[in-house]
Design a protein around this motif. Structure first.
Motif, mmCIF file in Angstrom:
data_model
loop_
_atom_site.group_PDB
_atom_site.id
_atom_site.type_symbol
_atom_site.label_atom_id
_atom_site.label_comp_id
_atom_site.label_asym_id
_atom_site.label_seq_id
_atom_site.Cartn_x
_atom_site.Cartn_y
_atom_site.Cartn_z
ATOM 1 N N TYR A 196 -14.895 23.932 13.662
ATOM 2 C CA TYR A 196 -15.070 23.405 14.940
ATOM 3 C C TYR A 196 -14.535 24.152 15.958
ATOM 4 N N ILE A 197 -15.160 24.879 16.700
ATOM 5 C CA ILE A 197 -14.508 25.974 17.456
ATOM 6 C C ILE A 197 -14.589 25.451 19.039
ATOM 7 N N ILE A 198 -13.423 25.575 19.659
ATOM 8 C CA ILE A 198 -13.490 25.044 20.888
ATOM 9 C C ILE A 198 -12.537 26.313 21.622
ATOM 10 N N ASN A 199 -12.951 26.322 23.131
ATOM 11 C CA ASN A 199 -12.401 27.234 23.669
ATOM 12 C C ASN A 199 -11.228 26.689 24.596
ATOM 13 N N ILE A 200 -10.104 27.159 24.513
ATOM 14 C CA ILE A 200 -8.947 26.761 25.307
ATOM 15 C C ILE A 200 -9.018 27.579 26.573
ATOM 16 N N GLU A 208 -7.893 18.046 12.926
ATOM 17 C CA GLU A 208 -6.994 18.595 13.949
ATOM 18 C C GLU A 208 -6.425 19.754 13.793
ATOM 19 N N ILE A 263 -12.999 14.926 20.288
ATOM 20 C CA ILE A 263 -11.549 14.955 19.450
ATOM 21 C C ILE A 263 -10.727 13.914 20.347
ATOM 22 N N ARG A 306 -9.272 10.672 18.144
ATOM 23 C CA ARG A 306 -7.923 10.433 18.425
ATOM 24 C C ARG A 306 -7.736 8.752 18.842
ATOM 25 N N LEU A 359 -11.021 25.034 14.424
ATOM 26 C CA LEU A 359 -10.409 23.931 14.005
ATOM 27 C C LEU A 359 -10.995 23.344 12.818
ATOM 28 N N GLU A 381 -3.640 19.241 26.411
ATOM 29 C CA GLU A 381 -4.432 19.735 25.139
ATOM 30 C C GLU A 381 -5.904 19.831 25.396
ATOM 31 N N LYS A 402 -16.832 18.894 23.208
ATOM 32 C CA LYS A 402 -15.728 18.985 22.064
ATOM 33 C C LYS A 402 -14.598 18.385 22.160
ATOM 34 N N TYR A 403 -13.918 18.831 23.574
ATOM 35 C CA TYR A 403 -12.989 18.269 23.704
ATOM 36 C C TYR A 403 -12.995 16.487 23.997
ATOM 37 N N ILE A 426 -0.628 13.422 17.134
ATOM 38 C CA ILE A 426 -1.401 12.167 16.428
ATOM 39 C C ILE A 426 -0.802 11.628 15.234
#
Lengths: 160, 374, 362
Positions: free
Chosen positions: B16-20, B40, C163, C167, B37, C243, C159-160, C330
């Motif tokens: 699961y690829i996220i861009n920060i 988590e 998640i 959670r 990811l 985050e 995606k954020y 978490i």
């Protein structure tokens, strides 16, 4: 048995550390004297800046509209960003000699990084920093300033 | 990048690829972390840098030595004064100028104040990264006092541009001593509060202790310097090993830990603030009289050769490498910036930790993005 | 009893009878429900706006700031201006979002809020529905808000958000337990689930004082678990600004975002008012044993003020949590629930049952 004691100890110290943190924040809640916010536009009238604050570059003029600049161009050379441009002109003095005087001292505020080299290197102390810091304008062209006032002259006695 | 993403997707484990970033609250600037990811858990982090690359090293090649200094301010803007000092020391070393005692002491004092304000901002932003937003305001509140000291003496708050080859630009302001003493008195009073809010907090312990441990060997291998390296036990304080300015005449401890986890990286910085205050207290009452700068030639030309000077910034070892061909412009300038080296270890540290730990580890390495990109 | 001067029962009775005289029973019910609905919408808006303002002020004072200070005296109109701004903002449509669920999610959260608000006693006689299973109803309904959060996270195609929503699901499901158990402790003590009975039982002393240590432990656990259930304070993992940027409501804009934002504050208000009702005596004034004079003075403060004062005290504590503590991770969040709060809670229920059995309470 030991693990239970440790478990209870963990809870106790954890709660204590949290309470300590709460004590600090709650104490600030009841201490409005610690507030550091400056009400900026309202406090403009009595806002005193530090005297060395590099707000913008100016050329100080005395009350006879005279400045110190001999248009030597050292400030232009020492500026790392090319934000200063000195445009000299040559005039004939009364005794018939040719003399190089300042026509325009152009300062581009938008490019300035406030390193202070121009002020430091000026041989005649013609430049200085003012503490004015409100530079927001609607037009970029307004950031290009001419530092010498119209009709100003070189102060008498400043070395050529 | 696309190729890589394809590889990962064809992999058996679906990632699961996220861009920060580039715009993200916890990267403290424009930096992009491509995080893969699994649930988590972090499998891989790929930092993409260069969003704020300004070509400082190249620009330096067309500027004279006094002019370079204003650019170094803008690399690690939180230790601006120390960066300036590094260039000045390199130039002075090349010219073999004798620097007056007063200049050395002034530079040391300003460096340590810079270090304190930088670590304060670290404390503030680290607290915020971990979700305690009040820390940010307390940190900034106290940092403001240091910035006021800077502004009164140098005219700049963060970007001070106070050094010049041969000394400093202006003399210390008459109020300097009084204000520094006021600040130290205030800061000694609020540091225990910092500990109450964050250092001893049980949640903070849970978030940082044992997170992202970096053994000594790997710290040396990756070239991690500064408080991050010292937290792993890597004795790398340039101030101790190769004293410059007035560091040879002050007593201070090199803060060393062996654990090397996020908590000790944090603790190293908090302890360094105390050490910095000790240094300032030793020097503030004995600033020698004398000139604040040596008269240098109007055009500074370095003799032909290569010159290297390293200093300890708030984040680690900064190296300035100048090659001169005898002209007034340098032939090549290279900055060995601490953040760039420290970034290299990120992927190694975060593997197997959770995404929340990624933020904790990233924060504990204390990055300033313009210093990475230059 | 002097404090019966503030009894609303006769007033509501009078409205009821006069309506009944004027129209058929069906229309009476409809009109009464409409009146209650309008009142609750008003109450919701006012409390929501005030809480946003209060949060900003509390956080400002904790952080040595002034907080809102531009609009009106002390900036009291700031939140109203913010609301107007949010109303005028564009609702950005999200590509590939599940549009129906995306639009539905904020309403679920809001509706759940209303359903709980209706069951809370605000003062004597000022109580929309007095179920005989009031506490059970509140626990059941308030746990439904997680559906809204999950839907929001799932449907935004971000995606954020996903998640954050996952959670939040794990968090609320586990913390429901603690909330339920700590309330059950008090149900055992009170011997009833009806909120009006529970409040009436505290006439001689608030439960937190009457119930010895178990009541206090239950109170602390309830506050912690309640904070977690509202996704606030150190438990704001679902939003986790540093985050996940904004967690499950990352993609929402304008008034839909405002709904989530308001719902968070009203949730906090609900948690605080349940705490006030069950542990701190609801609208009952503060009485000390046999101090007749003191008790009489306390009786003159209207019960609604008592209720609001207690609620806002609890809210203040919850706000302080948020502005003091760093966020949990978490797994630590779940550890706190399953390894600490739940066992303590279970033991606490046992002790409480024993105390009630032996009749050791006041």
């Amino acid at each position: 048995m030991r693990s239970i004691i440790n478990y209870l100890k963990d809870i106790f110290w954890g709660v204590m550390s949290l309470l300590k943190g709460l004590k600090v924040t709650a104490s600030y809640f009841w201490r409005p004297g610690a507030i550091v916010t400056e009400k900026y536009p309202e406090n403009r009238k009595y806002l005193v800046m530090f005297e060395r604050c590099k707000g913008e570059l100016i050329m100080p003029h005395n009350d006879k509209n005279e400045h110190n600049c001999i248009s030597c161009g050292i400030c232009q050379m020492s500026c790392p960003n090319g934000s200063i441009e000195v445009i000299p002109k040559t005039i004939d003095t009364e005794d018939g000699k040719k003399k190089r005087i300042l026509d325009k001292h152009i300062y581009r505020l938008g490019q300035c990084t406030f390193c202070g080299l121009c002020v430091k290197n000026c041989p005649t102390h013609a430049l200085a920093f003012s503490t004015k810091f409100e530079h927001a304008v609607f037009n970029k062209a307004l950031l290009i300033k001419v530092l010498n006032k119209p009709g100003s002259q070189l102060k008498k006695g400043v070395e050529q | 990048m696309e190729e890589k993403a394809k590889d990962i997707i064809t992999d058996e484990q679906q990632e699961y690829i996220i861009n920060i970033g580039p715009q993200h609250p916890s990267t403290h600037g424009v930096m992009r972390l491509v995080v893969s990811l699994k649930g988590e858990f972090v499998l891989n982090v790929e930092p993409h840098i260069g969003y704020i690359h300004r070509g400082i090293e190249k620009m330096c090649e067309s500027l004279t030595y006094p002019q370079i200094i204003h650019l170094t301010d803008r690399m690690d803007y939180l230790s601006a004064h120390i960066n300036n000092e590094a260039v000045c020391l390199a130039v002075e070393k090349a010219l073999e100028v004798d620097i007056p005692d007063r200049v050395k002491v002034i530079r040391t004092l300003m460096s340590e104040l810079t270090r304190i304000q930088s670590h304060e901002l670290f404390w503030a932003s680290y607290g915020m990264d971990l979700g305690g937003q009040t820390c940010y305001f307390y940190g900034l509140r106290d940092r403001e006092m240091v910035l006021d000291i800077f502004e009164e003496t140098t005219g700049g708050r963060m970007i001070v541009s106070y050094n010049c080859p041969g000394g400093v630009m202006y003399d210390l302001h008459p109020n300097f001593r009084k204000r520094v003493k006021e600040f130290i008195k205030h800061f000694r009073k609020v540091l225990p509060e910092y500990d109450d809010i964050l250092t001893n907090n049980v949640i903070f312990h849970g978030r940082t202790v044992g997170i992202g441990p970096l053994p000594l060997k790997e710290a040396i291998a990756y070239g991690i310097t500064g408080p991050s390296g010292r937290a792993s036990g890597f004795s790398c304080d340039v101030r101790k090993h190769e004293p410059y300015s007035a560091y040879d005449r002050v007593k201070f401890n090199e803060v060393l830990f062996t654990e090397g986890d996020s908590y000790h990286r944090y603790l190293a910085r908090v302890e360094e603030m105390r050490e910095s205050m000790d240094i300032i207290e030793q020097l503030i009452d004995n600033i020698p009289e004398g000139p604040y700068a040596v008269k240098m030639k109007p055009v500074i030309k370095l003799p032909e050769g290569e010159y290297y000077q390293r200093v300890e910034t708030a984040r680690g070892e900064l190296g300035v490498f100048i090659i001169s061909d005898g002209n007034k412009l340098p032939y090549r300038v290279k900055f060995r910036t601490p953040n760039f080296a420290n970034l290299s270890v990120l992927n190694h540290l975060v593997k197997g930790f959770k995404i929340a730990d990624l933020i904790a580890i990233f924060g504990s390495l204390d990055f300033v993005i313009p210093d990475i990109d230059r | 009893m002097p404090f019966d001067i503030y009894d609303f029962t006769s007033f509501t009775k009078w409205i009821d009878t006069s309506l009944e005289n004027a129209m058929s029973p069906f229309w009476t019910t409809v009109t009464e429900m409409a009146i209650a609905g309008v009142l609750f919408i008003l109450f919701y808006a006012v409390v929501g706006l005030f809480l946003v303002y209060a949060e900003r002020k509390v956080c400002a004072f904790v952080q040595n700031r002034l907080g809102p200070n531009r609009l009106g005296p002390y900036g009291i109109f700031q939140t109203i201006a913010d609301l107007i701004k949010l109303l005028f903002k564009e609702l950005i449509p999200i590509k590939n979002a599940d549009r129906f669920l995306f639009n539905l999610a904020p309403y679920i959260v809001i509706i759940v809020n209303f359903m709980v608000l209706g069951a809370i006693p605000y003062a004597k006689g000022l109580h929309a529905i007095d179920f005989n299973i009031g506490i059970f109803y509140i626990i059941a309904v308030s746990s439904m808000s997680v559906i809204g959060v999950l839907l929001a996270g799932w449907s935004s195609n971000n995606k954020y958000s996903l998640i954050g929503a996952m959670r939040s699901g794990a968090q609320i499901v586990s913390y429901e337990l603690s909330v339920g158990l700590s309330l059950i402790t008090m149900v055992i003590f009170a011997g009833s689930m009806q909120l009006s009975v529970i409040v009436e039982a505290q006439r001689t002393g608030w439960f937190i004082f009457k119930g010895h240590i178990p009541a206090f432990i239950a109170f602390v656990i309830y506050i912690i678990a309640g904070t977690a259930e509202t996704n606030r304070g150190p438990f704001d993992l679902a939003e986790a600004e540093s985050e996940l940027t904004a967690g499950y409501h990352t993609e929402y804009s304008g008034i839909k975002f405002a709904f989530f934002y308001l719902a968070e504050f009203i949730n906090m208000f609900i948690v605080a008012s349940i705490a006030a009702t069950i542990f701190l005596g609801g609208w009952m004034p503060f009485h000390i044993g046999t101090w007749e004079g003191f008790n009489r003075i306390m009786d003159f403060v209207p019960p609604f003020i008592w209720y609001l004062g207690k609620t806002f005290f609890v809210i203040w504590v919850i706000m302080l949590f948020k502005w003091t503590f760093p966020r949990l991770r978490i797994d630590q969040l779940l550890t706190l629930e399953w390894k600490y709060l739940l066992p303590i809670n279970l033991v606490n229920v046992l002790i409480m049952a024993f105390i009630v059995l032996m009749g050791w309470h006041f």
